[in-house]
Design a protein around this motif. Structure first.
Motif, PDB file in Angstrom:
ATOM      1  N   ILE A 180       0.844  -1.026   0.080  1.00  0.00           N
ATOM      2  CA  ILE A 180      -0.022   0.180   0.043  1.00  0.00           C
ATOM      3  C   ILE A 180       0.664   1.361  -0.135  1.00  0.00           C
ATOM      4  O   ILE A 180       0.592   2.470  -0.718  1.00  0.00           O
ATOM      5  N   VAL A 181       1.907   1.323   0.705  1.00  0.00           N
ATOM      6  CA  VAL A 181       2.896   2.535   0.840  1.00  0.00           C
ATOM      7  C   VAL A 181       3.593   2.608  -0.421  1.00  0.00           C
ATOM      8  O   VAL A 181       3.588   3.827  -0.743  1.00  0.00           O
ATOM      9  N   LEU A 182       4.020   1.777  -0.971  1.00  0.00           N
ATOM     10  CA  LEU A 182       4.682   1.758  -2.353  1.00  0.00           C
ATOM     11  C   LEU A 182       3.600   2.197  -3.371  1.00  0.00           C
ATOM     12  O   LEU A 182       4.147   3.153  -4.348  1.00  0.00           O
ATOM     13  N   SER A 183       2.408   1.798  -3.465  1.00  0.00           N
ATOM     14  CA  SER A 183       1.349   1.863  -4.359  1.00  0.00           C
ATOM     15  C   SER A 183       1.213   3.574  -4.371  1.00  0.00           C
ATOM     16  O   SER A 183       1.255   4.366  -5.089  1.00  0.00           O
ATOM     17  N   LEU A 184       1.100   4.100  -3.020  1.00  0.00           N
ATOM     18  CA  LEU A 184       0.789   5.538  -2.984  1.00  0.00           C
ATOM     19  C   LEU A 184       1.932   6.365  -3.404  1.00  0.00           C
ATOM     20  O   LEU A 184       1.844   7.458  -3.927  1.00  0.00           O
ATOM     21  N   ILE A 185       3.360   5.906  -3.062  1.00  0.00           N
ATOM     22  CA  ILE A 185       4.410   6.665  -3.433  1.00  0.00           C
ATOM     23  C   ILE A 185       4.400   6.812  -4.796  1.00  0.00           C
ATOM     24  O   ILE A 185       4.927   7.822  -5.285  1.00  0.00           O
ATOM     25  N   PHE A 186       4.387   5.674  -5.433  1.00  0.00           N
ATOM     26  CA  PHE A 186       4.394   5.634  -6.974  1.00  0.00           C
ATOM     27  C   PHE A 186       3.498   6.611  -7.803  1.00  0.00           C
ATOM     28  O   PHE A 186       3.386   6.996  -8.823  1.00  0.00           O
ATOM     29  N   TYR A 187       2.213   6.400  -6.952  1.00  0.00           N
ATOM     30  CA  TYR A 187       0.996   7.356  -7.417  1.00  0.00           C
ATOM     31  C   TYR A 187       1.509   8.861  -7.676  1.00  0.00           C
ATOM     32  O   TYR A 187       1.119   9.449  -8.550  1.00  0.00           O
ATOM     33  N   ILE A 188       1.823   9.122  -6.201  1.00  0.00           N
ATOM     34  CA  ILE A 188       2.468  10.310  -6.202  1.00  0.00           C
ATOM     35  C   ILE A 188       3.326  10.908  -7.103  1.00  0.00           C
ATOM     36  O   ILE A 188       3.419  11.989  -7.665  1.00  0.00           O
ATOM     37  N   VAL A 189       4.326   9.978  -7.223  1.00  0.00           N
ATOM     38  CA  VAL A 189       5.439  10.186  -8.182  1.00  0.00           C
ATOM     39  C   VAL A 189       4.978  10.387  -9.537  1.00  0.00           C
ATOM     40  O   VAL A 189       5.353  11.424 -10.299  1.00  0.00           O
ATOM     41  N   SER A 190       4.200   9.481  -9.986  1.00  0.00           N
ATOM     42  CA  SER A 190       3.594   9.642 -11.252  1.00  0.00           C
ATOM     43  C   SER A 190       2.820  10.748 -11.534  1.00  0.00           C
ATOM     44  O   SER A 190       2.820  11.245 -12.745  1.00  0.00           O
ATOM     45  N   ARG A 191       2.027  11.364 -10.559  1.00  0.00           N
ATOM     46  CA  ARG A 191       1.304  12.743 -10.646  1.00  0.00           C
ATOM     47  C   ARG A 191       2.147  13.830 -10.798  1.00  0.00           C
ATOM     48  O   ARG A 191       1.883  14.680 -11.318  1.00  0.00           O
ATOM     49  N   LEU A 192       3.384  13.821 -10.258  1.00  0.00           N
ATOM     50  CA  LEU A 192       4.385  14.915 -10.373  1.00  0.00           C
ATOM     51  C   LEU A 192       4.843  14.937 -11.627  1.00  0.00           C
ATOM     52  O   LEU A 192       5.349  16.265 -12.092  1.00  0.00           O
ATOM     53  N   LYS A 193       4.899  14.122 -12.542  1.00  0.00           N
ATOM     54  CA  LYS A 193       5.590  14.177 -13.701  1.00  0.00           C
ATOM     55  C   LYS A 193       4.775  15.009 -14.808  1.00  0.00           C
ATOM     56  O   LYS A 193       3.965  15.192 -14.738  1.00  0.00           O
TER      57      LYS A 193
END
Length: 66
Positions: free
Chosen positions: A53-66
């Protein structure tokens, strides 16, 4: 720096943070452990779910920043 190098740096930092958090948290409720004689088995199912769950949230946030 290229996109991949930034991504690998972020992934490395995430793994370091997960390792530090895992060291302090230890065993979560829901982790399965058996010990019989000199044989022990540990399957961290709840820890795996939390890390996922934590990794999914982190990668979601990173992908939204691009």
């Amino acid at each position: 720096m290229t996109e991949y190098s930034k991504l690998f740096i972020i992934i490395g930092i995430v793994f370091i943070l997960i390792g530090l958090i895992g060291t302090f948290i230890g065993k979560l409720p829901g982790d399965i452990s058996f010990k019989k004689g000199n044989v022990s088995f540990h399957f961290p199912i709840m820890t795996s779910i939390v890390v996922s769950i934590v990794l999914s949230l982190i990668f979601y946030i990173v992908s939204r920043l691009k």
